[in-house]
Design an enzyme around this catalytic site. Sequence first.
Site, PDB file in Angstrom:
ATOM      1  N   ASP A   1      -4.712  -0.448 -10.879  1.00  0.00           N
ATOM      2  CA  ASP A   1      -6.107  -0.856 -11.090  1.00  0.00           C
ATOM      3  C   ASP A   1      -6.300  -1.499 -12.453  1.00  0.00           C
ATOM      4  OD1 ASP A   1      -6.371   0.441  -8.716  1.00  0.00           O
ATOM      5  OD2 ASP A   1      -7.607   2.090  -9.473  1.00  0.00           O
TER       6      ASP A   1
ATOM      7  N   ALA B   1     -16.023   2.256  -3.595  1.00  0.00           N
ATOM      8  CA  ALA B   1     -15.693   1.503  -2.377  1.00  0.00           C
ATOM      9  C   ALA B   1     -14.204   1.160  -2.337  1.00  0.00           C
ATOM     10  CB  ALA B   1     -16.523   0.224  -2.303  1.00  0.00           C
ATOM     11  N   GLY B   2     -13.438   1.674  -3.306  1.00  0.00           N
ATOM     12  CA  GLY B   2     -12.017   1.350  -3.355  1.00  0.00           C
ATOM     13  C   GLY B   2     -11.757   0.010  -4.034  1.00  0.00           C
TER      14      GLY B   2
ATOM     15  N   GLU C   1      -8.244   7.005 -17.970  1.00  0.00           N
ATOM     16  CA  GLU C   1      -8.559   7.528 -16.633  1.00  0.00           C
ATOM     17  C   GLU C   1      -7.726   8.784 -16.310  1.00  0.00           C
ATOM     18  OE1 GLU C   1      -9.820   4.839 -13.840  1.00  0.00           O
ATOM     19  OE2 GLU C   1      -9.785   6.256 -12.189  1.00  0.00           O
TER      20      GLU C   1
ATOM     21  N   GLU D   1       0.834  -1.201   0.000  1.00  0.00           N
ATOM     22  CA  GLU D   1       0.000   0.000   0.000  1.00  0.00           C
ATOM     23  C   GLU D   1       0.874   1.259   0.000  1.00  0.00           C
ATOM     24  OE1 GLU D   1      -3.223  -0.238  -1.167  1.00  0.00           O
ATOM     25  OE2 GLU D   1      -3.308  -1.758   0.401  1.00  0.00           O
TER      26      GLU D   1
ATOM     27  N   SER E   1     -25.476   3.022 -19.247  1.00  0.00           N
ATOM     28  CA  SER E   1     -25.276   2.354 -17.959  1.00  0.00           C
ATOM     29  C   SER E   1     -26.634   1.896 -17.459  1.00  0.00           C
ATOM     30  CB  SER E   1     -24.641   3.296 -16.930  1.00  0.00           C
ATOM     31  OG  SER E   1     -24.752   2.708 -15.632  1.00  0.00           O
TER      32      SER E   1
ATOM     33  N   SER F   1     -12.260  -0.372  -7.287  1.00  0.00           N
ATOM     34  CA  SER F   1     -11.980   0.018  -8.667  1.00  0.00           C
ATOM     35  C   SER F   1     -13.094  -0.322  -9.650  1.00  0.00           C
ATOM     36  CB  SER F   1     -10.648  -0.562  -9.137  1.00  0.00           C
ATOM     37  OG  SER F   1     -10.108   0.339 -10.067  1.00  0.00           O
TER      38      SER F   1
END
Length: 378
Positions: free
Chosen positions: A170, A121-122, A158, A33, A67, A124
């Site tokens: 990611d 939520a982390g 991104e 991390e 979507s 990805s």
Amino acid sequence: MLTQQAIDAFAGLTGAAPEGVWAGPGRINLIGEHTDYNDGYVLPFALPQAACVAASRRTDGRWRLRSVDLDETVELGADDLVPGTPGWHSYLAGVVWALRQAGHRVDGADLVLTSDVPLGAGLSSSAAIECATLTALVDLNDLQIAPIDRAKLARVAENAYVGAPTGLLDQAASTLCKADHALFLDCRTLETEQVPLAVTDAGLEILVVDTRTRHSHVDGEYAARRASCENACQLLGVPALRDVTDLDSALARLPELEARRVRHVVTENQRVLDSMTALAAGDYPELGRLMTASHASMRDDYEITETSVDLAVETALDSGALGARMTGGGFGGCVLALVRADRVDGIVTAVREAFASAGLGEPVTFLARPSAGARRLV
Ligand code: ADP
Ligand code: MG
């Protein structure tokens, strides 16, 4: 189920069946991390949760993007592909743009997206939709692009189009991961290696606890950690913290704050390498110890944990987890715990009770079996 939902929604939009359906998974980082921007090592794996894109080519050079989850559809022509355009569709339009920027011919297409990767939520969800879209467009346009280059193009979408300055982790995970493996990524050389992570064969599970806490000051804290690392590099005269070889002598030359930040990064890199050794030997207790040590380092030296993730880690360990750690940028988000299969229910109950007693909101829990990267489903 997600696949069928995408096919049905595609038929609803176009009145026809799609030419194909493609998936791009979410990801979670097993260990490593805040090492990525220090030219270090990370070890993510792909989640079973994925974005699904049903798609067909169009002959008019336009892109229709839908979507299902947001119940929104947008239609774009080549002139509408403008970096910095806000909105969820920029993640998809960015992929079209990145491919074209790199000189690839991309026909118009209808793309219908649905995903079970939770947003923000982390895990990805952004890379999941980018990598599913990229894989769809590569196949529909018959492009020859090596997997690592696909990950790089999704990152360009991104970084340059959406405008989010993220590393390659990611998109590399969502593109390159294999089932029952973690993906070692050297963030300097972009060298990768598949590392066996067949937890269920060892009678284990990786339990994810999404604490559902997200703090608003994360961006500022992230920038402060990066600044501390850059400052330490200047003081030490190294290009990146990856290049610190003698930790003790480096620590002796740094102010107290920088020393703690550097100790986290340097020891965390070593823990990634040690985790690879442990996994190669099937030594899961050692992997658990390294995960718990990683958490302590994030809590005490990097100071990026907070009450809910610390509580989830402590409770999981007290209830018999082999190891547990926060995963992701910090200040909330998800915790990973390595647990024996027969202890999963007990640990989930203990974490729920601990959160309730502490007056925290109910966490979401799920088992994260290491899954396959982006691929064609139908
Ligand atoms: P994370 O990648 O950690 O989930 P990000 O902020 O990087 O969080 O990406 C989340 C964004 O990705 C959402 O705000 C939305 O714009 C886009 N996104 C993700 N999944 C979907 C989806 N199923 N439909 C539309 N947009 C999505
Ligand atoms: Mg993201």
